[in-house]
Every structure is written in structure tokens, then in C-alpha cells.
Motif scaffolding. Structure first.
Motif: not given
Length: 242
Positions: A94-101, A165-171, A173-175, A200-204
Motif C-alpha cells: 500500500p502507498a504511504a498513508r496521508a498524515p493524520s489529523e 486555520l490549516i492545521g486544526e480548523q480546516l481538518p 471542519f472537513v471531518n 461555503a466553509g471551504l470558500q471562506l
């Protein structure tokens, strides 16, 4: 200018904005697709190189062993079977796994945009089509932001805002969206479906990343402007011609 002319001008301006937004979205999707193909090609190349290296080690080890103990027909067959087994095992691994939250919250700030982009890419197949387009645009924004983070030393508050923003809120929100049962994602609630809420959230978030990049680049922009004015005053002749 008549009222009809004004309406025509407004329509043209609207069409121009729509066209510009469409070109930006298509450009982001094209670049994201190119990056995905590049990562896939890199992964395949790395596997092939690893297969070649391991098989070379097996052949060298077999050659050294053969100088001490003759391998014979069965020994040679065993070596070939070992090489085949190793090749298959590496190829289907299997390919390398994406980093976890959790990893995104702990990774070094300079590596955070690339890690977040990898994490988002792993979530992409489970998102609705409009959200996938926004993921591509956020990926482009993160790629632009990344070089700026190398100069954040001594700017702890700004580093904290980027990480938040990109290390906490973005993940998170998607989760939150991912936990909504699939049949309910297109059911309107409080005037908006979860699918629309996600887009809408991703646009913001995309716009905020763009604003962060501009703020972090402000000193460089000011320096460029100042140096440009200095060059004009120092080297432009009295007539203003070069």
C-alpha cells in the motif's frame, strides 16, 4: 450613457467576473490534477527503483554465496523465486498513508501546508464535486503560502494563526462533514444543505489563506515598492526617458 448602455456594461462586467472565476477554478483544477499525476509517477518510479535495488542486493548476495557453496539448479531457482516474491510484495504494498489529523497539529510549521494538502487530497474522493474543486483551489493556495512560512521566526502570533486555520480548523471542519450520514448531506437544514455548507466553509478558508499569504508578504511588497521608487529617482533622467 443611456440606461440600456449601463445595463449592457453591467452585464459585461458580470460576465467578465464569471469568466475570470471560471478560469481561476479550471486553472486550479488543472494544476491539482498535474500534481496528482506527478505524485503518482514519483511513487511508481520510487517503487521501481526500490525493486531494482533489492533485487541487485539479492543477486550480489547469491553471487557471494555461490563462491563459497555452489548453488546449483535448485539454488538458482530459489534465488529467482525470491526475486519474484520481493518484486510482487513491493509492487502491491500500500502507498504511504496521508498524515493524520493529530499529526497536522504537531508537524513543523514549515511542513504544515504540504502535509495539509496531502491530508486534503486523501479526503477528496469522499467529497461532493463542488467541494473537490474548492480542495484543488485550497491546494494551490497552500502551495503559494508555503514559502512564506520559512520567514516566520519571531512572529509567533502569525504562526499560531496559520497553524490554527490549516492545521486544526480546516481538518476539523472537513471531518465534521464526513461524520454526517450520506443520505442527509443533500437534505436542507436551516436553509442550507450540508453539501452547500461544506462548499461555503471551504470558500471562506480558501480566502483566508489567500489573505494570510498577502499579509505575510507585505514586507516584501513594501520593500519592492520602495526599491522601485529609489531606482526611478536615482536612474531616470530629467526628461523621464530611459
Amino acid at each position: 450613457m443611456t440606461e440600456v448602455d449601463q445595463q449592457i456594461e453591467r452585464a459585461r462586467a458580470t460576465m467578465a467576473r464569471i469568466s475570470e472565476d471560471y478560469r481561476g477554478q479550471m486553472g486550479a483544477q488543472y494544476r491539482a490534477h498535474g500534481k496528482r499525476l506527478k505524485r503518482k509517477a514519483t511513487s511508481v518510479g520510487a517503487r521501481l527503483a526500490f525493486i531494482f535495488a533489492v533485487n541487485a542486493i539479492i543477486l550480489i548476495a547469491a553471487g557471494v554465496a555461490g563462491m563459497v557453496i555452489p548453488l546449483g539448479l535448485f539454488g538458482g531457482l530459489a534465488v529467482l523465486l525470491l526475486m519474484a516474491a520481493v518484486t510482487i510484495a513491493i509492487a502491491i504494498a500500500p502507498a504511504a498513508r496521508a498524515p493524520s489529523e493529530k499529526a497536522l497539529r504537531e508537524v513543523d510549521i514549515k511542513s504544515l501546508p504540504a502535509k495539509t494538502e496531502r491530508w486534503l487530497e486523501a479526503q477528496r474522493p469522499a467529497l461532493p464535486a463542488p467541494a473537490r474543486g474548492m480542495v484543488d483551489r485550497i491546494g494551490t493556495r497552500l502551495e503559494t503560502l508555503s514559502p512564506q512560512l520559512g520567514r516566520l521566526e519571531g512572529r509567533e502570533e502569525e504562526a499560531y494563526e496559520v497553524r490554527r486555520l490549516i492545521g486544526e480548523q480546516l481538518p476539523a471542519f472537513v471531518n465534521d462533514y464526513a461524520r454526517v450520514p450520506e443520505p442527509l448531506r443533500r437534505v436542507e437544514r436551516n436553509g442550507r444543505t450540508p453539501d452547500a455548507e461544506l462548499v461555503a466553509g471551504l470558500q471562506l478558508i480558501e480566502q483566508e489563506i489567500a489573505d494570510m499569504t498577502a499579509r505575510l508578504a507585505q514586507n516584501d511588497l513594501d520593500s519592492l515598492s520602495t526599491r522601485g521608487r529609489f531606482l526611478e529617482m536615482k536612474y531616470r533622467d530629467e526628461t523621464g526617458d530611459r
